[in-house]
Design a protein around this motif. Structure first.
Motif, mmCIF file in Angstrom:
data_model
loop_
_atom_site.group_PDB
_atom_site.id
_atom_site.type_symbol
_atom_site.label_atom_id
_atom_site.label_comp_id
_atom_site.label_asym_id
_atom_site.label_seq_id
_atom_site.Cartn_x
_atom_site.Cartn_y
_atom_site.Cartn_z
ATOM 1 N N SER A 138 0.856 -1.192 0.000
ATOM 2 C CA SER A 138 0.000 0.000 0.000
ATOM 3 C C SER A 138 0.884 1.231 0.000
ATOM 4 O O SER A 138 2.071 1.181 0.372
ATOM 5 C CB SER A 138 -0.909 0.015 1.232
ATOM 6 O OG SER A 138 -0.143 0.152 2.418
ATOM 7 N N TYR A 139 0.311 2.338 -0.412
ATOM 8 C CA TYR A 139 1.026 3.603 -0.420
ATOM 9 C C TYR A 139 1.472 3.974 0.986
ATOM 10 O O TYR A 139 2.556 4.520 1.185
ATOM 11 C CB TYR A 139 0.121 4.690 -0.997
ATOM 12 C CG TYR A 139 0.801 6.028 -1.159
ATOM 13 C CD1 TYR A 139 1.494 6.339 -2.331
ATOM 14 C CD2 TYR A 139 0.766 6.986 -0.149
ATOM 15 C CE1 TYR A 139 2.117 7.562 -2.496
ATOM 16 C CE2 TYR A 139 1.388 8.209 -0.302
ATOM 17 C CZ TYR A 139 2.061 8.493 -1.469
ATOM 18 O OH TYR A 139 2.684 9.700 -1.612
ATOM 19 N N ASN A 176 11.943 4.676 -11.086
ATOM 20 C CA ASN A 176 10.952 3.610 -10.982
ATOM 21 C C ASN A 176 11.207 2.519 -12.018
ATOM 22 O O ASN A 176 10.897 2.700 -13.194
ATOM 23 C CB ASN A 176 9.548 4.184 -11.182
ATOM 24 C CG ASN A 176 8.485 3.090 -11.212
ATOM 25 O OD1 ASN A 176 8.701 1.983 -10.729
ATOM 26 N ND2 ASN A 176 7.342 3.398 -11.795
ATOM 27 N N ILE A 185 0.394 -1.720 -7.572
ATOM 28 C CA ILE A 185 0.639 -0.413 -6.942
ATOM 29 C C ILE A 185 0.729 0.636 -8.043
ATOM 30 O O ILE A 185 1.816 1.023 -8.488
ATOM 31 C CB ILE A 185 1.934 -0.431 -6.106
ATOM 32 C CG1 ILE A 185 1.874 -1.471 -5.011
ATOM 33 C CG2 ILE A 185 2.170 0.942 -5.479
ATOM 34 C CD1 ILE A 185 0.858 -1.162 -3.929
ATOM 35 N N PRO A 186 -0.407 1.111 -8.530
ATOM 36 C CA PRO A 186 -0.361 2.107 -9.612
ATOM 37 C C PRO A 186 0.266 3.420 -9.181
ATOM 38 O O PRO A 186 0.683 4.214 -10.019
ATOM 39 C CB PRO A 186 -1.841 2.287 -9.982
ATOM 40 C CG PRO A 186 -2.596 1.878 -8.756
ATOM 41 C CD PRO A 186 -1.777 0.803 -8.111
ATOM 42 N N GLU A 187 0.359 3.654 -7.848
ATOM 43 C CA GLU A 187 0.921 4.916 -7.359
ATOM 44 C C GLU A 187 2.436 4.863 -7.186
ATOM 45 O O GLU A 187 3.008 5.726 -6.532
ATOM 46 C CB GLU A 187 0.300 5.296 -6.008
ATOM 47 C CG GLU A 187 -1.221 5.319 -5.985
ATOM 48 C CD GLU A 187 -1.789 4.000 -5.455
ATOM 49 O OE1 GLU A 187 -1.069 2.976 -5.526
ATOM 50 O OE2 GLU A 187 -2.937 4.000 -4.993
ATOM 51 N N ASP A 189 4.921 5.543 -9.025
ATOM 52 C CA ASP A 189 5.634 6.752 -9.448
ATOM 53 C C ASP A 189 5.542 7.830 -8.372
ATOM 54 O O ASP A 189 6.523 8.546 -8.116
ATOM 55 C CB ASP A 189 5.060 7.286 -10.765
ATOM 56 C CG ASP A 189 5.569 6.509 -11.964
ATOM 57 O OD1 ASP A 189 6.748 6.114 -11.957
ATOM 58 O OD2 ASP A 189 4.789 6.287 -12.899
ATOM 59 N N ASP A 190 4.376 7.931 -7.742
ATOM 60 C CA ASP A 190 4.211 8.900 -6.653
ATOM 61 C C ASP A 190 5.066 8.510 -5.451
ATOM 62 O O ASP A 190 5.612 9.379 -4.758
ATOM 63 C CB ASP A 190 2.742 8.998 -6.241
ATOM 64 C CG ASP A 190 1.865 9.565 -7.338
ATOM 65 O OD1 ASP A 190 2.393 10.317 -8.181
ATOM 66 O OD2 ASP A 190 0.668 9.253 -7.362
ATOM 67 N N VAL A 191 5.163 7.207 -5.195
ATOM 68 C CA VAL A 191 5.994 6.720 -4.086
ATOM 69 C C VAL A 191 7.451 7.141 -4.304
ATOM 70 O O VAL A 191 8.096 7.688 -3.399
ATOM 71 C CB VAL A 191 5.891 5.180 -3.965
ATOM 72 C CG1 VAL A 191 6.977 4.652 -3.031
ATOM 73 C CG2 VAL A 191 4.506 4.773 -3.470
ATOM 74 N N GLU A 194 7.922 10.825 -3.792
ATOM 75 C CA GLU A 194 7.903 11.208 -2.378
ATOM 76 C C GLU A 194 9.226 10.877 -1.691
ATOM 77 O O GLU A 194 9.722 11.646 -0.874
ATOM 78 C CB GLU A 194 6.738 10.521 -1.666
ATOM 79 C CG GLU A 194 5.385 11.135 -1.957
ATOM 80 C CD GLU A 194 5.296 12.582 -1.505
ATOM 81 O OE1 GLU A 194 5.785 12.895 -0.401
ATOM 82 O OE2 GLU A 194 4.772 13.416 -2.262
#
Length: 257
Positions: A138-139, A176, A185-187, A189-191, A194
């Protein structure tokens, strides 16, 4: 009559001396202006220490040129004010952020002499989250680990600054490589963004530090990855080396003066 003749001869002689002096010695200006040419600084011997994980080691470089570190050296050596570049590469595959401080302690001499300290770290910390929570990723789990990573990075920079207050420290950010391996985990790139942001915040507390963002280099560029779909290949390392070189070039006065 002889007296007048003698006076005429003396007058002619004195006039001739005056004329000779005017021709032979040009008139000098009242105030001479002396122009001094500023001396160029002597070429410098650069000592470079590379710390970190498999990216520092150069894993995946099919050309055997030492990854981004090996490709960066000739770029630095070509600078006018650089005479030689000496490299101590302490990168090791699989190394995580919590394992770097003992490396710093064991190589105090090399770090004290360093003009440049290059660092890649964090990719294996992210992978550790993936391996530990593969079925319930999870994010939030990545965000929690990001804070711990930032604390470890902060302690590492303290250790480096104690050993060497003046060296330029360059941290190469994360990218990434998981676009095909972590579809749940589509996020991601955001991970990664961050984690890079957290690293930048830490570096901002210290002078003479540079963060090099490479996330965009590998976005939708699988052709820059090794066949393991994780490490850069030769072309990927070339891109990283160029990005690091440009970042150092923008702060050249920090490491060549």
């Amino acid at each position: 009559m002889k007296r007048w003749g003698l006076m005429i001869i003396v007058s002619l002689f004195l006039a001739g001396c005056t004329a000779f002096s005017a021709v032979g010695q040009p008139e000098q200006p009242q105030e001479a202006v002396v122009k001094q040419t500023e001396a160029k600084p002597l070429p410098k011997d650069i000592h470079l220490v590379a710390l970190g994980d498999s990216l520092t080691e150069g894993v995946g470089d099919g050309e055997g040129k030492g990854g981004y570190v090996g490709r960066l050296v000739p770029l630095l050596a070509a600078e006018d004010r650089v005479r030689t570049v000496t490299v101590t590469n302490l990168g090791k595959r699989g190394r995580r952020s919590g394992e770097l401080e003992p490396v710093v302690d064991a190589h105090q001499g090399e770090i004290k002499r360093a003009d440049l300290i290059l660092l890649t770290i964090g990719g294996n910390d992210v992978m550790n989250v993936v391996r530990s929570h593969f079925f319930d990723l999870s994010y939030e789990r990545f965000a929690k680990e990001s804070k711990l990573f930032a604390d470890r990075l902060d302690h590492l920079l303290i250790s480096l600054r104690i050993a060497n207050p003046d060296a330029v420290i360059v941290l190469v950010g994360l990218y990434n490589p998981f676009s095909t391996t972590l579809p749940n985990i589509p996020e991601i790139d955001d991970v990664i963004a961050e984690w890079n942001k957290a690293s930048q915040v830490v570096l901002s507390r210290y002078d003479r530090t540079i963060f090099v963002d490479i996330q965009d280099i590998f976005t939708d560029r699988d052709e820059l990855l090794h066949r393991d779909e994780f490490h850069p290949n030769a072309a990927g390392y070339e891109q990283i080396a160029t990005r690091v070189y440009h970042a150092l070039n923008e702060q050249k006065e920090w490491w060549v003066n």
